[in-house]
Scaffold this motif. Sequence first.
Motif, short mmCIF file in Angstrom:
data_model
loop_
_atom_site.label_atom_id
_atom_site.label_comp_id
_atom_site.label_asym_id
_atom_site.label_seq_id
_atom_site.Cartn_x
_atom_site.Cartn_y
_atom_site.Cartn_z
N TYR A 314 66.14 73.13 -19.86
CA TYR A 314 66.79 73.22 -21.17
C TYR A 314 67.75 72.05 -21.37
CZ TYR A 314 65.23 78.15 -21.22
OH TYR A 314 64.50 79.32 -21.19
N ALA A 315 68.45 71.70 -20.29
CA ALA A 315 69.36 70.55 -20.38
C ALA A 315 68.59 69.28 -20.70
CB ALA A 315 70.13 70.40 -19.07
N ALA A 316 67.39 69.15 -20.14
CA ALA A 316 66.58 67.95 -20.41
C ALA A 316 66.23 67.85 -21.89
CB ALA A 316 65.31 67.98 -19.56
N VAL A 317 65.93 68.98 -22.52
CA VAL A 317 65.62 68.96 -23.95
C VAL A 317 66.87 68.56 -24.74
CG1 VAL A 317 64.82 70.28 -25.94
CG2 VAL A 317 63.83 70.70 -23.68
N CYS A 318 68.01 69.08 -24.36
CA CYS A 318 69.26 68.71 -25.04
C CYS A 318 69.51 67.21 -24.96
CB CYS A 318 70.44 69.46 -24.44
SG CYS A 318 70.42 71.24 -24.77
N ARG A 319 69.29 66.64 -23.79
CA ARG A 319 69.53 65.21 -23.64
C ARG A 319 68.53 64.39 -24.44
NH1 ARG A 319 71.49 66.78 -18.24
NH2 ARG A 319 73.74 66.41 -18.32
N LEU A 320 67.29 64.86 -24.51
CA LEU A 320 66.30 64.19 -25.35
C LEU A 320 66.76 64.17 -26.80
CD1 LEU A 320 63.41 63.05 -25.92
CD2 LEU A 320 62.65 65.44 -26.10
N ILE A 321 67.24 65.31 -27.29
CA ILE A 321 67.71 65.39 -28.68
C ILE A 321 68.92 64.49 -28.89
CG2 ILE A 321 68.72 66.93 -30.41
CD1 ILE A 321 67.02 69.20 -29.12
N GLU A 322 69.84 64.51 -27.95
CA GLU A 322 71.05 63.68 -28.09
C GLU A 322 70.71 62.19 -28.11
OE1 GLU A 322 73.30 64.93 -24.76
OE2 GLU A 322 73.96 66.81 -25.67
N GLU A 323 69.71 61.80 -27.33
CA GLU A 323 69.33 60.39 -27.29
C GLU A 323 68.67 59.93 -28.58
OE1 GLU A 323 66.76 60.15 -23.94
OE2 GLU A 323 68.37 60.45 -22.46
N ARG A 324 67.93 60.82 -29.23
CA ARG A 324 67.12 60.41 -30.37
C ARG A 324 67.68 60.83 -31.72
NH1 ARG A 324 61.74 58.92 -29.11
NH2 ARG A 324 61.36 58.93 -26.87
N TRP A 325 68.35 61.97 -31.80
CA TRP A 325 68.70 62.52 -33.11
C TRP A 325 70.12 63.07 -33.17
CZ3 TRP A 325 64.07 64.56 -30.78
CH2 TRP A 325 62.90 63.94 -31.23
N THR A 326 71.07 62.42 -32.55
CA THR A 326 72.43 62.93 -32.57
C THR A 326 72.91 63.15 -34.00
OG1 THR A 326 72.95 61.80 -30.50
CG2 THR A 326 74.81 62.46 -31.86
N GLU A 327 72.55 62.24 -34.91
CA GLU A 327 73.05 62.34 -36.28
C GLU A 327 72.50 63.57 -37.00
OE1 GLU A 327 69.28 59.89 -36.34
OE2 GLU A 327 71.09 60.01 -35.10
N ASN A 328 71.42 64.18 -36.49
CA ASN A 328 70.84 65.36 -37.14
C ASN A 328 71.44 66.67 -36.65
OD1 ASN A 328 69.12 63.67 -38.56
ND2 ASN A 328 67.43 63.89 -37.11
N LEU A 329 72.41 66.60 -35.75
CA LEU A 329 72.98 67.82 -35.18
C LEU A 329 74.15 68.35 -35.98
CD1 LEU A 329 72.91 66.92 -31.38
CD2 LEU A 329 71.27 68.29 -32.68
N THR A 330 74.54 67.65 -37.03
CA THR A 330 75.73 68.08 -37.78
C THR A 330 75.50 69.39 -38.52
OG1 THR A 330 75.09 66.66 -39.64
CG2 THR A 330 76.62 65.74 -38.02
N GLY A 331 74.25 69.78 -38.77
CA GLY A 331 73.99 71.05 -39.44
C GLY A 331 74.45 72.25 -38.63
N ASP A 332 74.51 72.12 -37.31
CA ASP A 332 74.98 73.20 -36.44
C ASP A 332 76.42 72.98 -35.98
OD1 ASP A 332 72.79 74.87 -36.48
OD2 ASP A 332 71.84 73.97 -34.72
N LEU A 333 77.11 72.05 -36.63
CA LEU A 333 78.42 71.66 -36.12
C LEU A 333 79.43 72.80 -36.14
CD1 LEU A 333 80.14 69.46 -34.94
CD2 LEU A 333 80.43 68.49 -37.22
N ALA A 334 79.44 73.62 -37.20
CA ALA A 334 80.39 74.73 -37.26
C ALA A 334 80.16 75.68 -36.09
CB ALA A 334 80.27 75.46 -38.59
N LEU A 335 78.89 75.97 -35.80
CA LEU A 335 78.57 76.86 -34.69
C LEU A 335 78.97 76.25 -33.35
CD1 LEU A 335 77.24 79.65 -34.52
CD2 LEU A 335 75.04 78.51 -34.24
N LEU A 336 78.72 74.96 -33.19
CA LEU A 336 79.08 74.28 -31.94
C LEU A 336 80.60 74.22 -31.76
CD1 LEU A 336 76.52 71.35 -32.22
CD2 LEU A 336 76.45 73.16 -30.50
N LEU A 337 81.33 74.03 -32.84
CA LEU A 337 82.79 73.98 -32.75
C LEU A 337 83.39 75.36 -32.52
CD1 LEU A 337 83.46 71.47 -35.66
CD2 LEU A 337 84.13 71.10 -33.28
N GLU A 338 82.76 76.37 -33.13
CA GLU A 338 83.30 77.72 -33.01
C GLU A 338 83.07 78.32 -31.63
OE1 GLU A 338 83.16 81.86 -32.57
OE2 GLU A 338 81.29 80.70 -32.75
N ASP A 339 82.01 77.89 -30.93
CA ASP A 339 81.61 78.51 -29.67
C ASP A 339 82.02 77.64 -28.48
OD1 ASP A 339 80.43 79.76 -27.55
OD2 ASP A 339 78.35 79.48 -28.23
#
Length: 571
Positions: A314-339
């Motif tokens: 699962y961590a490997a998938v996260c790193r793949l996403i971070e390397e390629r699409w960090t700018e697309n993660l802002t849609g979940d930002l409230a959830l990431l900040l809250e948790d």
Amino acid sequence: MMERRTFVKLGGTTVSGALLGAAPLAATPDPKNASDEIPAWLGRLVTLNDRSVSGLLDRQVEDEGSDVYGAVVDDHRIPTPQNTASLIGTLAIAYLFPPSSHHRSARLRTALGIAADALLRFQHEDGSIDLRTTNFHSTPDTGFVVNSLAPVYVLLRRRGELGALADKMDEFLGEAGEILKVGGVHTPNHRWVVASALSWLHRIRPDDGYVERADQWLREGVYVGPDGQFIEESVGIYSAIVDRMLITISRNLDRPRYLDPVRENLDATLYFLRPGGELVTAPSSRRDRDEIRYVTPYYYPYRFLAIRDGEPRYAAVCRLIEERWTENLTGDLALLLEDPSVWAGLPSAASVPGRYRKSFSTSGVHRIRDGEVDAAIVEEDPAFFSFMKGEAVLDAVRFASAFFGEGQFESEELARTDEGFELSQELRGPYYQPFPPEALSGEGALTEMNQDDRDETEVQHLEQTASIRRDGNRFVLELSVTGTAGVPVAVEMGFRREGELSSVQAVEGTDDAYLLAEGYGSYECGGRRITFGPGRADHRWIELRGAEPKLDLSSVYLTGYTPFEHTIEIR
């Protein structure tokens, strides 16, 4: 043949919030206001969130005389509660967190205030809102907005800022809770959207009524099939939504058992992942089927369970996403900040599975992956084969015959062979005799006569098969159409338009259609090349009567007549 679905029952009795171990707002971990208390990777996302601020402000209605003053319009200039809620989430985060260039901006404070007023005006007396493109007085769409706004509300209360905005949101959420306690849904995933929204409301303002209603939905059971898919089998859209909703239910109602179906889905998704993070969407039964979709929406579920379980894949998938699409993660930002549980560093990553053969019997998808080479064989789908080599993508291979307007190949059976797979289909084309006298209605009304009473004669038969095997570094497709002789056949290979085709001939009068008359053609994209052939062009009719319309791709055709036997090599 594909297996019948089974159901895994989850959910259970209704008990009080206290017994459930629900985490009311006051018990939530309470990071303070210092800018250095969110991790650096979240700070970067807060900064990226700023990119959306100006675009949303440009869409906000600023005419004080308008009855939608403060609302945000969509691409069609229609004011919607969803776009207005999106502005509230995006701007509130920018206002609250110092990495943003808009931190504590007076302009944002004003925009947030009028947006919250507009959101309250959108809300009906029963607490519901509309999805103005299709659903009105909609409980599930109210649930979607509650799920997006609730973590923002938690952040506002936690950080003790924008109290007037929080009060308006509290009013909206409270009214929304009334329809969520009684309203109905349309689709299977809506059950978990509504249950998740109720879990947020119970956490914010503990009320056993929220839990009782959530349990009514949860008692129906979370379906996870043998392929690790939820009931809608939507790899590209709804599986990721359901994952997030079940995690939220687990967190807010302290029910860790709801993480088990999430794990099953995430494990399966590892094998629907293509090189570069693209997803195989052939199993999907919703609008994402055969669309180009990426793994980005799964980031929060993979990160949450990578940390909770210490799961390196699962961590490997996260790193793949971070390397390629960090700018697309802002849609979940409230959830990431809250948790805060996801703020910890990821465990050491293994590799995303990159070499395997795996079959998914329920969806009829068979996967072959070998590094950057990726193939999928799909049952009961005209696009029965796809192939990827790095950025070079053959999205679909299809074929059809001009057989009574029903000759599009779509397999009815799949047989495993020693070397691969054989897909097959049998077609018949009858002619009909006059009705026997006893079957006539007497008035010549065909609608009143049973067509099965006619005798069939001159019945024509066609058997269509596609055998697929891997041979070293190539795939071999053996296509066969036999039975009635002289039937035109056309094979279509659809490549993505980003690349360049060679050694093919343009078909006059068509856009992006080519013939491979002989030899081998090639397709090149991103420094990778796919070679295919040999060619064949016995005629130039490419869009046969009864065949599916041309793919929205660069299509290369091979043509012939029955009996048609042709082998295509793809490497």
